[in-house]
Scaffold this motif. Structure first.
Motif, PDB file in Angstrom:
ATOM      1  N   THR A  28       0.910  -1.273  -0.086  1.00  0.00           N
ATOM      2  CA  THR A  28      -0.042   0.062   0.029  1.00  0.00           C
ATOM      3  C   THR A  28       1.072   1.052  -0.082  1.00  0.00           C
ATOM      4  OG1 THR A  28      -1.711  -1.115   1.348  1.00  0.00           O
ATOM      5  CG2 THR A  28      -1.918   1.369   1.154  1.00  0.00           C
ATOM      6  N   TRP A  29       1.821   1.178   0.892  1.00  0.00           N
ATOM      7  CA  TRP A  29       2.752   2.416   1.099  1.00  0.00           C
ATOM      8  C   TRP A  29       3.523   2.609  -0.253  1.00  0.00           C
ATOM      9  CZ3 TRP A  29       7.942   2.894   0.491  1.00  0.00           C
ATOM     10  CH2 TRP A  29       8.614   3.990   0.977  1.00  0.00           C
ATOM     11  N   TYR A  30       4.137   1.374  -0.975  1.00  0.00           N
ATOM     12  CA  TYR A  30       4.747   1.531  -2.106  1.00  0.00           C
ATOM     13  C   TYR A  30       3.938   2.007  -3.409  1.00  0.00           C
ATOM     14  CZ  TYR A  30       7.176  -0.114  -6.662  1.00  0.00           C
ATOM     15  OH  TYR A  30       7.626  -0.256  -7.770  1.00  0.00           O
ATOM     16  N   VAL A  31       2.500   1.556  -3.550  1.00  0.00           N
ATOM     17  CA  VAL A  31       1.744   2.125  -4.568  1.00  0.00           C
ATOM     18  C   VAL A  31       1.548   3.474  -4.501  1.00  0.00           C
ATOM     19  CG1 VAL A  31      -0.600   1.997  -5.550  1.00  0.00           C
ATOM     20  CG2 VAL A  31       0.400  -0.126  -4.898  1.00  0.00           C
ATOM     21  N   SER A  32       1.226   3.941  -3.209  1.00  0.00           N
ATOM     22  CA  SER A  32       0.820   5.425  -2.944  1.00  0.00           C
ATOM     23  C   SER A  32       2.078   6.122  -3.505  1.00  0.00           C
ATOM     24  CB  SER A  32       0.610   5.552  -1.310  1.00  0.00           C
ATOM     25  OG  SER A  32       0.462   6.840  -0.908  1.00  0.00           O
ATOM     26  N   ALA A  33       3.374   5.778  -2.887  1.00  0.00           N
ATOM     27  CA  ALA A  33       4.483   6.580  -3.359  1.00  0.00           C
ATOM     28  C   ALA A  33       4.669   6.530  -4.953  1.00  0.00           C
ATOM     29  CB  ALA A  33       5.869   5.892  -2.769  1.00  0.00           C
ATOM     30  N   GLN A  34       4.460   5.496  -5.464  1.00  0.00           N
ATOM     31  CA  GLN A  34       4.696   5.415  -7.040  1.00  0.00           C
ATOM     32  C   GLN A  34       3.642   6.167  -7.834  1.00  0.00           C
ATOM     33  OE1 GLN A  34       7.338   3.965  -8.636  1.00  0.00           O
ATOM     34  NE2 GLN A  34       8.188   4.059  -6.417  1.00  0.00           N
ATOM     35  N   THR A  35       2.631   6.089  -7.425  1.00  0.00           N
ATOM     36  CA  THR A  35       1.288   6.787  -8.143  1.00  0.00           C
ATOM     37  C   THR A  35       1.187   8.326  -7.694  1.00  0.00           C
ATOM     38  OG1 THR A  35      -0.335   6.147  -6.439  1.00  0.00           O
ATOM     39  CG2 THR A  35       0.241   4.738  -8.256  1.00  0.00           C
ATOM     40  N   GLU A  36       1.690   8.551  -6.566  1.00  0.00           N
ATOM     41  CA  GLU A  36       1.630   9.892  -5.795  1.00  0.00           C
ATOM     42  C   GLU A  36       0.330  10.285  -5.470  1.00  0.00           C
ATOM     43  OE1 GLU A  36       3.461  13.002  -8.311  1.00  0.00           O
ATOM     44  OE2 GLU A  36       5.602  12.178  -8.327  1.00  0.00           O
ATOM     45  N   ILE A  37      -0.478   9.132  -5.282  1.00  0.00           N
ATOM     46  CA  ILE A  37      -1.939   9.578  -4.902  1.00  0.00           C
ATOM     47  C   ILE A  37      -1.716   9.075  -3.414  1.00  0.00           C
ATOM     48  CG2 ILE A  37      -4.412   8.629  -5.146  1.00  0.00           C
ATOM     49  CD1 ILE A  37      -3.908   7.819  -7.778  1.00  0.00           C
ATOM     50  N   LYS A  38      -1.874  10.032  -2.587  1.00  0.00           N
ATOM     51  CA  LYS A  38      -1.550   9.715  -1.046  1.00  0.00           C
ATOM     52  C   LYS A  38      -2.657   8.739  -0.509  1.00  0.00           C
ATOM     53  CE  LYS A  38       1.902  12.448  -1.005  1.00  0.00           C
ATOM     54  NZ  LYS A  38       3.205  11.668  -0.914  1.00  0.00           N
ATOM     55  N   THR A  39      -2.064   7.891   0.199  1.00  0.00           N
ATOM     56  CA  THR A  39      -2.871   6.796   1.069  1.00  0.00           C
ATOM     57  C   THR A  39      -2.616   6.877   2.389  1.00  0.00           C
ATOM     58  OG1 THR A  39      -3.127   5.095  -0.847  1.00  0.00           O
ATOM     59  CG2 THR A  39      -3.453   4.460   1.465  1.00  0.00           C
ATOM     60  N   ARG A  40      -3.549   7.526   3.344  1.00  0.00           N
ATOM     61  CA  ARG A  40      -2.864   7.594   4.773  1.00  0.00           C
ATOM     62  C   ARG A  40      -2.857   6.360   5.391  1.00  0.00           C
ATOM     63  NH1 ARG A  40      -6.251  10.987   9.284  1.00  0.00           N
ATOM     64  NH2 ARG A  40      -4.639  11.061  10.885  1.00  0.00           N
ATOM     65  N   ILE A  41      -1.921   5.769   6.123  1.00  0.00           N
ATOM     66  CA  ILE A  41      -1.886   4.646   6.783  1.00  0.00           C
ATOM     67  C   ILE A  41      -2.089   4.914   8.277  1.00  0.00           C
ATOM     68  CG2 ILE A  41      -0.679   2.293   7.104  1.00  0.00           C
ATOM     69  CD1 ILE A  41       0.723   2.740   4.495  1.00  0.00           C
ATOM     70  N   VAL A  42      -2.974   4.303   8.866  1.00  0.00           N
ATOM     71  CA  VAL A  42      -3.187   4.346  10.333  1.00  0.00           C
ATOM     72  C   VAL A  42      -3.021   3.205  10.778  1.00  0.00           C
ATOM     73  CG1 VAL A  42      -4.564   5.318  12.391  1.00  0.00           C
ATOM     74  CG2 VAL A  42      -4.486   6.393  10.120  1.00  0.00           C
ATOM     75  N   THR A  43      -2.103   2.853  12.109  1.00  0.00           N
ATOM     76  CA  THR A  43      -1.901   1.625  12.492  1.00  0.00           C
ATOM     77  C   THR A  43      -2.257   1.706  13.994  1.00  0.00           C
ATOM     78  OG1 THR A  43       0.461   1.990  13.206  1.00  0.00           O
ATOM     79  CG2 THR A  43      -0.125   1.215  10.883  1.00  0.00           C
ATOM     80  N   CYS A  44      -3.033   0.692  14.591  1.00  0.00           N
ATOM     81  CA  CYS A  44      -3.308   0.387  16.045  1.00  0.00           C
ATOM     82  C   CYS A  44      -2.743  -0.784  16.747  1.00  0.00           C
ATOM     83  CB  CYS A  44      -4.722   0.660  16.280  1.00  0.00           C
ATOM     84  SG  CYS A  44      -5.507   2.059  15.371  1.00  0.00           S
ATOM     85  N   GLY A  45      -2.305  -0.771  17.736  1.00  0.00           N
ATOM     86  CA  GLY A  45      -1.774  -1.966  18.407  1.00  0.00           C
ATOM     87  C   GLY A  45      -1.509  -1.862  20.006  1.00  0.00           C
ATOM     88  N   VAL A  46      -1.433  -2.989  20.520  1.00  0.00           N
ATOM     89  CA  VAL A  46      -1.200  -2.912  21.981  1.00  0.00           C
ATOM     90  C   VAL A  46       0.028  -2.090  22.338  1.00  0.00           C
ATOM     91  CG1 VAL A  46      -2.480  -5.266  22.025  1.00  0.00           C
ATOM     92  CG2 VAL A  46       0.184  -5.253  21.832  1.00  0.00           C
TER      93      VAL A  46
END
Length: 210
Positions: A28-46
């Motif tokens: 997901t991060w790679y595709v966002s960087a290559q296409t310059e279409i920003k995808t926000r990634i939010v992660t949650c965990g313990v």
């Protein structure tokens, strides 16, 4: 076309599903960087000891990484770490049973204790190891806070005979494959304080309502 990816239980990246989960996030991060279409990634965990390392791995800037302190919890939590250099998981679990037992005795001898283990199978193994340590200390029923005569009516409703023997010593286990009635008995005994120690897999959903 994905504008937002929410990656829950991000700590699983270090577990059995690590390759698949990691590829999904990195792709997901790679595709966002290559296409310059920003995808926000939010992660949650313990709670994680290496939260900043994990944040940097997914490309998050330092100001967007939040690792909340134990004091931020509704109930304060003390953290005591026990490290190990054993690479073999089964050997590690055997080695960690003694520190787990000593931690209960030192920090929570009169309080309820929950031990999380990697798998359903490990539940029984860990309970058996804990009972060995109790036997060595000549204090086999130190985790049982109810008279055996009062406990017996509850045990009559438990179909798992191995579990019955463990409950007699004040230790129970709880996992998704258990009989429904057995689950109810174990939950009630733990919530009421009759048994002091409960061993459950980290994957159990929902966890017992302790």
């Amino acid at each position: 076309m994905v504008a937002l990816l929410i990656a829950d239980e991000i700590q699983l990246v270090g577990g059995e599903v690590a390759p698949t989960y990691g590829v999904v996030i990195l792709w997901t991060w790679y595709v966002s960087a290559q296409t310059e279409i920003k995808t926000r990634i939010v992660t949650c965990g313990v709670s994680l000891a290496n939260a900043h390392d994990l944040g940097e791995w997914i490309g998050a800037p330092s100001h967007a990484i939040f690792n909340f302190l134990p004091s931020s919890r509704p109930l304060d939590m003390d953290i005591h770490l026990q490290s190990s250099s054993i690479p073999h998981p089964p050997s590690l679990m055997i080695a960690m049973s003694k520190p787990a037992y000593l931690a209960i005795v030192e920090y929570a001898l009169t309080k309820p204790n929950i031990i999380f283990v990697p798998s359903r199978k490990q539940c029984c193994l860990t309970v058996a190891d804990l009972l060995v340590h109790c036997t060595v200390d000549s204090n086999l029923k130190c985790f049982l806070n109810i008279g055996e005569d009062d406990l017996q009516p509850c045990l009559e409703h438990v179909s798992d005979k191995g579990l019955v023997e463990y409950l007699k010593d004040g230790i129970g286990y709880y996992h998704e494959a258990m009989d429904k009635q057995d689950k109810h008995v174990v939950e009630w005994l733990f919530q009421s304080g009759a048994i002091q120690v409960l061993v459950i897999p980290r994957s159990v959903v929902p966890c017992p309502s302790y």
